[in-house]
Design a protein around this motif. Structure first.
Motif, short mmCIF file in Angstrom:
data_model
loop_
_atom_site.label_atom_id
_atom_site.label_comp_id
_atom_site.label_asym_id
_atom_site.label_seq_id
_atom_site.Cartn_x
_atom_site.Cartn_y
_atom_site.Cartn_z
N ARG A 93 43.56 52.75 86.05
CA ARG A 93 43.93 52.65 85.49
C ARG A 93 43.96 51.14 84.93
N LEU A 94 42.97 50.80 85.78
CA LEU A 94 43.04 49.29 84.88
C LEU A 94 42.22 48.88 83.20
N ILE A 95 40.93 49.92 84.07
CA ILE A 95 40.34 49.65 83.15
C ILE A 95 41.22 51.27 81.30
N THR A 96 41.56 51.68 82.18
CA THR A 96 42.63 52.64 81.01
C THR A 96 43.66 51.43 80.37
N ALA A 97 44.21 50.30 80.96
CA ALA A 97 45.35 49.91 80.77
C ALA A 97 44.45 49.03 79.33
N LEU A 98 43.10 48.22 79.71
CA LEU A 98 42.58 46.74 79.46
C LEU A 98 42.10 48.30 77.88
N ALA A 99 41.75 49.06 78.26
CA ALA A 99 41.33 49.81 76.31
C ALA A 99 42.20 49.89 75.85
N GLY A 100 43.65 50.12 76.41
CA GLY A 100 44.53 49.76 75.35
C GLY A 100 45.08 48.72 74.66
N TYR A 107 41.16 55.47 74.08
CA TYR A 107 41.48 54.41 72.92
C TYR A 107 40.32 54.11 72.66
N THR A 108 39.23 54.13 73.45
CA THR A 108 37.40 54.06 72.82
C THR A 108 36.46 54.56 71.96
N GLY A 109 36.55 56.05 72.81
CA GLY A 109 35.70 56.99 72.19
C GLY A 109 34.85 56.95 72.41
N PRO A 110 33.78 57.96 73.37
CA PRO A 110 32.82 57.95 74.44
C PRO A 110 32.45 56.59 74.68
N VAL A 111 31.52 56.45 76.01
CA VAL A 111 30.60 55.61 76.60
C VAL A 111 30.05 56.79 77.21
N TYR A 112 28.72 55.95 76.74
CA TYR A 112 27.90 56.56 77.33
C TYR A 112 26.85 55.86 78.32
N THR A 169 42.68 47.29 71.79
CA THR A 169 42.49 48.38 70.70
C THR A 169 43.37 48.08 69.77
N ALA A 170 44.22 47.67 70.67
CA ALA A 170 46.14 47.07 70.05
C ALA A 170 45.93 46.44 69.32
N SER A 171 45.26 45.21 70.39
CA SER A 171 46.02 43.96 69.40
C SER A 171 43.85 43.53 68.97
N VAL A 172 42.82 44.50 68.84
CA VAL A 172 41.60 43.60 68.14
C VAL A 172 41.99 43.09 66.35
N GLU A 173 42.60 43.49 65.98
CA GLU A 173 42.67 42.89 65.11
C GLU A 173 43.34 41.48 64.73
N TYR A 174 43.98 41.02 66.17
CA TYR A 174 44.12 39.40 66.15
C TYR A 174 43.26 38.46 67.28
#
Length: 115
Positions: A58-65, A110-115, A68-73
Motif C-alpha cells: 500500500r505504501l509503495i503504491t501510494a509513493l508511486a502515485g 504507475y511506473t511500469g514494470p520493475v525487474y 508519478t503525479a508530481s514528477v514535473e514539479y
C-alpha cells in the motif's frame, strides 16, 4: 499577528512551505514507512517483527502515485525519489514469497514494470 506558543520558534506556517518541499517530505515519509514494513531496518528483514508485506504494498503504491503525479514539479528531487521508489519495488519483489508478475507489483501500474 498570531502569537506562537513558547518553544515553537522553528514552526513554519504550511502556506509558507513550497509545494516541492511538502511533496518531497511526504515521499520521504512514505519511503521510510515502506522500508520499515519491508523489515529493511532490521538485521534480518525476513524475521522482522515490523514486516508487513500488505502494508508495504500500500505504501509503495501510494509513493508511486505521488511521484508519478508530481514528477514535473520535483525538479532535481525527481531522480533520487524515483530511484528510491524503484529500490523499494525491487526489495518488495525480492521479499515476496510469490513474486507478482511484471507490471503487477506495488506501484507498477504507475511506473511500469520493475525487474
Amino acid at each position: 499577528m498570531t502569537e506562537q506558543p513558547e518553544g515553537d520558534g522553528d514552526v513554519r506556517e504550511l502556506a509558507e512551505i513550497p509545494a516541492v518541499e511538502v511533496i518531497s517530505r511526504a515521499a520521504v515519509m512514505l519511503m521510510s514507512s515502506a522500508a520499515e514494513k519491508l523489515g529493511l531496518g532490521d538485521d534480518d528483514p525476513e524475521n522482522s517483527p515490523r514486516r508487513d508485506m500488505d502494508e508495504a504494498r500500500r505504501l509503495i503504491t501510494a509513493l508511486a502515485g505521488l511521484i508519478t503525479a508530481s514528477v514535473e514539479y520535483l525538479g532535481p528531487h525527481a531522480g533520487p525519489l524515483r530511484e528510491g521508489l524503484q529500490s523499494l519495488q525491487k526489495a518488495f519483489r525480492e521479499s515476496s514469497a510469490i513474486p507478482d508478475a511484471p507490471g503487477a507489483g506495488p506501484g507498477e501500474k504507475y511506473t511500469g514494470p520493475v525487474y
